[in-house]
Design a protein around this motif. Structure first.
Motif, PDB file in Angstrom:
ATOM      1  N   SER A  61     -72.137 125.211  73.913  1.00  0.00           N
ATOM      2  CA  SER A  61     -71.338 126.075  73.039  1.00  0.00           C
ATOM      3  C   SER A  61     -71.786 127.526  73.137  1.00  0.00           C
ATOM      4  O   SER A  61     -70.961 128.435  73.190  1.00  0.00           O
ATOM      5  N   LYS A  62     -73.103 127.749  73.153  1.00  0.00           N
ATOM      6  CA  LYS A  62     -73.606 129.125  73.260  1.00  0.00           C
ATOM      7  C   LYS A  62     -73.191 129.763  74.585  1.00  0.00           C
ATOM      8  O   LYS A  62     -72.853 130.935  74.623  1.00  0.00           O
ATOM      9  N   ALA A  90     -66.805 126.208  65.773  1.00  0.00           N
ATOM     10  CA  ALA A  90     -67.330 126.335  64.410  1.00  0.00           C
ATOM     11  C   ALA A  90     -67.358 124.967  63.722  1.00  0.00           C
ATOM     12  O   ALA A  90     -68.348 124.624  63.054  1.00  0.00           O
ATOM     13  N   GLY A  91     -66.299 124.188  63.894  1.00  0.00           N
ATOM     14  CA  GLY A  91     -66.262 122.852  63.299  1.00  0.00           C
ATOM     15  C   GLY A  91     -67.331 121.937  63.874  1.00  0.00           C
ATOM     16  O   GLY A  91     -67.988 121.183  63.150  1.00  0.00           O
ATOM     17  N   ILE A  96     -72.816 119.265  63.643  1.00  0.00           N
ATOM     18  CA  ILE A  96     -74.175 119.152  64.187  1.00  0.00           C
ATOM     19  C   ILE A  96     -75.197 119.459  63.097  1.00  0.00           C
ATOM     20  O   ILE A  96     -76.201 118.755  62.971  1.00  0.00           O
ATOM     21  N   ARG A  97     -74.943 120.482  62.285  1.00  0.00           N
ATOM     22  CA  ARG A  97     -75.865 120.785  61.175  1.00  0.00           C
ATOM     23  C   ARG A  97     -75.966 119.589  60.219  1.00  0.00           C
ATOM     24  O   ARG A  97     -77.058 119.270  59.741  1.00  0.00           O
ATOM     25  N   GLN A  98     -74.833 118.935  59.954  1.00  0.00           N
ATOM     26  CA  GLN A  98     -74.858 117.753  59.085  1.00  0.00           C
ATOM     27  C   GLN A  98     -75.689 116.643  59.716  1.00  0.00           C
ATOM     28  O   GLN A  98     -76.516 116.013  59.042  1.00  0.00           O
ATOM     29  N   LEU A 116     -67.814 113.696  65.204  1.00  0.00           N
ATOM     30  CA  LEU A 116     -68.199 114.696  66.201  1.00  0.00           C
ATOM     31  C   LEU A 116     -67.572 114.364  67.551  1.00  0.00           C
ATOM     32  O   LEU A 116     -67.010 115.236  68.214  1.00  0.00           O
ATOM     33  N   ARG A 117     -67.638 113.114  67.927  1.00  0.00           N
ATOM     34  CA  ARG A 117     -67.064 112.691  69.210  1.00  0.00           C
ATOM     35  C   ARG A 117     -65.567 112.985  69.265  1.00  0.00           C
ATOM     36  O   ARG A 117     -65.057 113.492  70.268  1.00  0.00           O
ATOM     37  N   GLU A 118     -64.849 112.659  68.198  1.00  0.00           N
ATOM     38  CA  GLU A 118     -63.403 112.921  68.167  1.00  0.00           C
ATOM     39  C   GLU A 118     -63.117 114.403  68.331  1.00  0.00           C
ATOM     40  O   GLU A 118     -62.225 114.785  69.095  1.00  0.00           O
ATOM     41  N   GLN A 119     -63.868 115.231  67.627  1.00  0.00           N
ATOM     42  CA  GLN A 119     -63.650 116.683  67.731  1.00  0.00           C
ATOM     43  C   GLN A 119     -64.012 117.196  69.124  1.00  0.00           C
ATOM     44  O   GLN A 119     -63.295 118.030  69.688  1.00  0.00           O
TER      45      GLN A 119
END
Length: 182
Positions: A61-62, A90-91, A96-98, A116-119
């Motif tokens: 992502s970065k 962002a989502g 990941i923070r959760q 997370l996988r779905e997103q």
């Protein structure tokens, strides 16, 4: 003086190929997670896979947010596509923070990793079918972008320590081999 770059674990020839290889690596980590998710005696392996998965996604992502997306945004005329890609990131970052606050044996971890996988799958599909073709058509110097992304990856992985080598899925041999093209 022209310095040669040290070899990277990527066989990719340009930035898009590098990002595609990352997508494959993330998919593989999700498959490995699925294989062990219901096995209570694999809590340590599950925790390691979740850490690898979150680390891989965060670094990827970065690379996109700091190097690839700005270059693509400047080269194509599609702010909506770029805004959607950034919103997807962002989502994913929120998820990941959760996940990072959960213990490996927490009942919510499996469900949160599934979301997370779905997103991630939707985001990958959007990138591979829409964003990457537009980036290629824009005539960007994708080789130079790859070099910049490689440097940032090395820096990011140096900050958090190098990511552990992937482990073999249950029933497979090895696991310390370098992923090809990822």
């Amino acid at each position: 003086m022209n310095q040669q770059r040290p070899p990277t674990p990527y066989s990719a020839t340009d930035a898009i190929a590098m990002l595609l290889a990352d997508h494959q690596k993330v998919r593989q980590l999700f498959r490995e997670f699925d294989q062990i998710r219901t096995q209570r005696d694999e809590a340590d392996l599950k925790a390691e896979l979740v850490e690898q998965l979150c680390g891989q996604i965060t670094v990827h992502s970065k690379l996109e947010e700091e190097i690839f997306y700005p270059a693509v945004r400047a080269a194509i005329d599609d702010d909506e596509l770029m805004d959607e890609a950034e919103a997807a990131h962002a989502g994913v970052s929120d998820l990941i923070r959760q996940i990072e606050t959960l213990e490996p044996d927490d009942e919510q971890i499996d469900a949160t990793v599934s979301v997370l996988r779905e997103q991630i799958e939707q985001h990958i599909s959007d990138e591979e079918n829409n964003l990457f073709p537009k980036a290629r058509q824009a005539g960007l110097d994708l080789d130079t972008l790859r070099g910049e992304m490689d440097e940032l990856r090395q820096e990011l992985e140096g900050e958090g320590g190098s990511q552990p080598a992937p482990r073999a899925a249950p029933g497979e041999q090895g696991g310390s081999e370098k992923p090809s093209g990822s």
